[in-house]
Structure formats: C-alpha cells, structure tokens
Write an enzyme that holds these catalytic residues in place. Structure first.
Site, PDB file in Angstrom:
ATOM      1  CE  LYS A  32       6.415  -5.420 -17.187  1.00 46.63           C
ATOM      2  NZ  LYS A  32       7.127  -3.843 -16.425  1.00 46.63           N
TER       3      LYS A  32
ATOM      4  CG  ASP B 147      10.427  -0.349 -20.632  1.00 42.47           C
ATOM      5  OD1 ASP B 147       8.686  -0.621 -21.068  1.00 42.47           O
ATOM      6  OD2 ASP B 147      10.564   0.435 -19.701  1.00 42.47           O
TER       7      ASP B 147
ATOM      8  CD  GLN C 170       8.863  -2.945 -12.990  1.00 39.09           C
ATOM      9  OE1 GLN C 170       8.301  -4.230 -14.389  1.00 39.09           O
ATOM     10  NE2 GLN C 170       7.290  -2.762 -12.762  1.00 39.09           N
TER      11      GLN C 170
END
Length: 299
Positions: free
Chosen positions: A53, A120, A97
C-alpha cells in the site's frame, strides 16, 4: 469461452487517473493527499500488505504516513494514536491494518477513526449509510467498490439484473450486496447455511464469489453468459511450483470459463483493484476536505 476481465489493466487505468488527480490537486490547491497506514506488531503478512500500500501511494504521488506500533501497545494508546491522526489536517485517510493483536478490540479501534478519513469504509456510519436507501456513505469498502468498478468498466449492466453474492462477510459479501442493491440489481446472498446453493447461483446474471472456499463454484453452477467476479484468494498445494503452492479463487476457473460470459482470474482480477480503490478513496477524501474548507471560508 468467457471474456477474461483483466483486473491488472483496469487497476492500472484507475491508478493513472488517481495520479492525474493528485497532480491537479497539488498544482491547483498546493495539496498533497495523505494516507496514514497504521500497523501494530510485526506479522509478516501484514507487513507485506502495508508495504504494498505504501509503495502504491508513492507511485501516484500520495504522501504515505508510516505509523508502526509495537505488538504490546495498549488499546488506550492505539486510540490516542488514531485521534492524533484524526486531528492532523495533512492526513486525509486512515487505514488500520487488520488483524490487530488479540488484546485490542478491532471494532472499537475502527469506530474511533473519523468518518471523514475512513478510507477503508468500515466505520459503522459509512456501512449504515450504505445500507439505507437515499443515503450515500462518504467511503465504500475498497474490495466491494473494486468489484463494482470491474463490472462497470467491462460494460456489464447491473440495473435490473439478478445478482447472487456467495459469502456474507463484513469485508466483502455484505457491502457488495448492498452496492448491487443500490445499483438496482435483484440480490440474493448464498452462505454456509443456504440449502442447495447451486440452484440459486445458477439463476444469476452476476455472481460475486467471496466465500473463501477454493474452487467451490463449478461450471454447472453458472448460467451461460453470466458475469462472474471471483474475490477468493486461496492457496492449494502444487508440488510443481517452487513455493509448493498456487493461488486459486472460489471459482473453478477451468470449468467456469467455458460457461460464463465474463470472468475475473485469480490472481490478477479483484486483488489489484482493492489497492487502486484505496488510493481513489484517499484522493476523494482530500477533495472533500477542500470543499469543506471553502464552505467554512465563505461562511
């Protein structure tokens, strides 16, 4: 034979569009979109995903804010870190994460992320708005958004079609079913307690496979000409490979490719789109911040 949907190529198109938008924001508003990626502990798989990412951010000009925290950090300290990022005007997106260490409540941490920076798309308010007719979330979860983008850019009509989602996870199955519904599909969800799932899948014009079961969907499950998006990523033993395994989807590619009209491969289908949509969400967050600043200035 099915037309193969090239997720790598479509994701590359999205990344080029994002890079152009970042360049425009930088020149027009002196603004560089910023994404904070928070990782707790040193799990090898999580490190790999985070590095991917961060590399993707660099390639399109998004500023990556590295937040690497120890495995034994307290929940209180992690919440404080999230609040610090919420208050940082140079950060337009926050990604924590997963999974987190067992002593930390993931739901608590995700709900502490500002809804304006929830790239997200998992904040309860964003999911709630996704579920409601006439409401629009600020962000949509990246993998489901990527599935819809693959359909759209492949010229596949969703409106009025029968769609079946295989799997009901919070990360993919549930949100992608809501997105299909918002796009005026008639949606069914097949899950582990569904009797005779084949008969339901066989009626679908669009199949989203997100069950996490290697090659469970066979050719005789698929309506001829259907569009099949395979979200699954499963490793199966393969002694012919140097690694000893290979990646397969939830769909039996060899069988389904003979029946379906469109099909995504694994790897190279949905996977590249997830990161591309994260980048797009981050830029959208930065643009939204400009609108809010202008509104406040005028007021």
């Amino acid at each position: 034979m099915a037309q193969i949907i090239d997720g790598k190529a479509i994701a590359a198109d999205v990344r080029r569009e994002v890079a152009a938008e970042v360049s425009r924001l930088t020149s027009a508003h002196n603004l560089v979109p910023g994404l904070a990626v928070v990782i707790v502990g040193s799990r090898k798989d999580s490190q790999t995903y985070v590095n991917m990412k961060r590399k993707a951010c660099a390639e399109v000009g998004i500023r990556s804010v590295h937040v690497d925290l120890p495995e034994d950090i307290s929940e209180v300290a992690l919440v404080a870190e999230v609040h610090r990022l919420n208050a940082d005007p140079a950060v337009h997106g926050i990604l924590v994460q997963l999974p987190l260490p067992k002593h930390i409540n993931e739901e608590k941490i995700l709900s502490e992320i500002s809804i304006e920076k929830d790239v997200d798309g998992f904040h309860p308010l964003n999911i709630g708005k996704l579920a409601m007719k006439g409401r629009e979330p600020l962000f949509v979860p990246c993998t489901p958004k990527g599935c819809m983008e693959l359909l759209s850019r492949s010229g596949i009509t969703v409106k009025g079609k029968r769609a079946v989602v295989v799997g009901r996870s919070n990360i993919v199955g549930l949100p992608v079913s809501l997105l299909l519904l918002k796009s005026d599909a008639t949606v069914s969800i097949v899950h582990s307690r569904t009797p005779d799932p084949e008969s339901i899948v066989r009626e679908a014009d669009i199949v989203i496979a997100a069950a996490g079961q290697a090659m469970m969907i066979k050719g005789d499950w698929i309506k001829p000409g259907a569009a099949v998006i395979d979200v699954g990523t499963n490793s199966v033993d393969d002694p012919t490979r140097k690694s000893g395994y290979r990646l397969v989807g939830d769909v039996d590619f060899a069988e389904v490719s003979k029946v379906a009209g469109y099909l995504t491969p694994v790897p190279g289908g949905v996977g590249p789109m997830t990161v591309a949509m994260l980048l797009k969400n981050t830029v959208d967050g930065a643009k939204r911040g400009i609108v809010v600043e202008l509104y406040n200035f005028v007021m």
